[in-house]
Design an enzyme around this catalytic site. Structure first.
Site, PDB file in Angstrom:
ATOM      1  N   HIS A   1      12.108  -5.520   1.296  1.00 33.03           N
ATOM      2  CA  HIS A   1      10.883  -6.305   1.423  1.00 33.03           C
ATOM      3  C   HIS A   1      10.704  -7.218   0.205  1.00 33.03           C
ATOM      4  CE1 HIS A   1       8.448  -4.565   4.871  1.00 33.03           C
ATOM      5  NE2 HIS A   1       9.580  -3.880   4.905  1.00 33.03           N
TER       6      HIS A   1
ATOM      7  N   THR B   1       0.812  -1.217   0.000  1.00 35.97           N
ATOM      8  CA  THR B   1       0.000   0.000   0.000  1.00 35.97           C
ATOM      9  C   THR B   1       0.844   1.265   0.000  1.00 35.97           C
ATOM     10  OG1 THR B   1      -0.107  -0.009   2.414  1.00 35.97           O
ATOM     11  CG2 THR B   1      -1.851  -1.172   1.238  1.00 35.97           C
TER      12      THR B   1
END
Length: 438
Positions: A298, A281
């Protein structure tokens, strides 16, 4: 098919001798585990420790009926000093017998040297020898007279070879029970699931545990997320007669502060799942190299088989999802929602319109979270325990994020808080998770 797990640890046991790590020092009493050794229907041993007869006696299952032993590794690495006195008919191993073992003519057991691809019959069971994923080791598939299928995978300190994973799933049908080192290599379980060899009906048992495994309840919590379980030494598993395997959580919320390890924990929960959609997001930020580095870290942690969606349209995504979702993170979603409704403006918030719009979006997200048909893990920041923000807008975000977290937590089967890399369970997984509502 009945399994008695005489030992469930790695070759050195758990705790390891004279090890002073926190895991080993905390492993006492019933938590102590011996080297992996599985008694099958009272007549066949899969691997062994240095004292299988004592382990069996403690479990209340004498080895007087055992006639055969299947070793997954070389005989030189197995503690076999007890073997001459055992009176076994046959030993199968991927190596030659040790030089000191008596020949069959002198009272020793027959020795069957096996390799991947071999098949043979043992007391009405079909044994298929598979690659072990590590040089010098083999896995075994055991098919009972009633068609029950078992897969035993040896311990390994190396990632499994792709060929080994394919060999484990080469012949059709799913396994009824699988024994493998889930903690070290959940990717192996993901491969078996992807190829249909492990289904929700498969009883996945974690073995070859060691001080690298998380201690205490953390071990059982992590295994439950992967659809697996750990049985204590001496435990008996009756395939097909025991209760169905513990279902995995359906909706999980993972909370934590900055750099607490919350994202890594969320990713770990899907480590044994072959097909996940990672929902980012945060998006991209032009001219912000530090943010780009965070995003890259990530991305590098995620398996190649996972997909990625960069969006803040979570409500529609949850409604349409057909594969497990990992949403990282809800706090950035809330930031985008407040941006969209002008909620940072003090006057707009005081008038009530921005407040109502933000809370309506939160309510819609909670409804979609509740109705999601696939497993979903959400990550969110816990910011209410720190310094009070200096501005009204900062305090507003803190308050609304607290409300969002509480709302999503109320609709989750499991809620976790991560502090300094340690996971605290705020809401434990129910015995039977609530089904998603249509």
């Amino acid at each position: 098919m009945e399994l008695t797990l005489l030992g469930t640890a790695g070759p050195k046991g758990w705790p390891q001798p004279f090890c002073t790590c926190a895991s080993c020092l905390g492993c006492t009493g019933p938590a102590v585990r011996g080297p992996a050794c599985v008694l099958l229907d009272g007549t066949l041993l899969l691997d062994c420790g240095p004292e299988p007869a004592h382990a069996a006696a403690r479990a209340g299952y004498p080895l007087t009926g055992v006639r055969r032993l299947l070793l997954s590794g070389p005989a030189e690495a197995a503690p076999l000093a007890w073997l001459p006195a055992a009176g076994l008919d046959e030993v199968a191993a991927p190596s030659a017998p040790p030089a000191w073992l008596p020949a069959p003519s002198a009272g020793g057991p027959r020795w069957r040297r096996v390799a991947a691809g071999d098949t043979f019959e043992v007391d009405g069971r079909r044994i298929r020898v598979l690659p072990g994923g590590t040089p010098g080791r083999v896995a075994y598939e055991v098919i009972g007279a009633d068609g029950t299928r078992l897969l035993y995978v040896p311990p390994s300190t190396l990632p499994p070879e792709a060929e080994a994973g394919r060999a484990w799933t080469r012949e059709g049908g799913h396994y009824d029970v699988v024994l493998l080192d889930v903690v070290s290599w959940p990717e192996r379980l993901a491969t078996l699931r992807r190829d249909g060899a492990v289904t929700e009906d498969t009883d996945v048992l974690a073995i070859h545990l060691s001080h690298e495994s998380p201690p205490g309840e953390e071990l059982h919590r992590r295994l439950a997320a992967w659809g697996a379980r750990a049985v204590p030494d001496g435990g008996v598993v009756r395939v097909g007669a025991d209760p169905s395997p513990t279902p995995r959580p359906h909706r999980t919320l993972v909370l934590g502060g900055a750099r607490s390890g919350k994202s890594a924990e969320a990713e770990r929960r899907f480590a044994a799942c072959p097909d996940v959609l990672y929902v980012a997001t945060g998006g991209t930020r032009e001219g912000d190299p530090e943010w780009a580095e965070r995003v890259a870290l990530h991305r590098d942690r995620r398996p190649d088989t996972w997909g990625t969606a960069e969006t803040v349209e979570l409500t529609g995504l949850l409604a349409k999802a057909r594969r497990p979702l990992l949403v990282d993170c809800l706090s950035l979603w809330l930031t985008a929602v407040m941006d969209a409704h002008g909620a940072w403006d003090d006057d707009a918030w005081a008038d009530g319109g921005a407040r109502e719009a933000v809370r309506a979006d939160v309510a819609a997200l909670a409804a979609a979270w509740r109705a999601c048909r696939v497993p979903v893990v959400g990550v969110s920041n816990e910011v209410g325990s720190g310094v009070v923000p200096a501005t009204p807008a900062g305090r507003r975000f803190r308050d609304e994020l607290g409300r969002l977290n509480a709302t999503i937590a109320a609709e989750s089967d499991e809620v976790l808080l991560v502090i300094a890399g340690q996971v605290l369970t705020l809401r434990p997984l129910p015995t039977q998770p609530k089904p998603a509502t249509p």
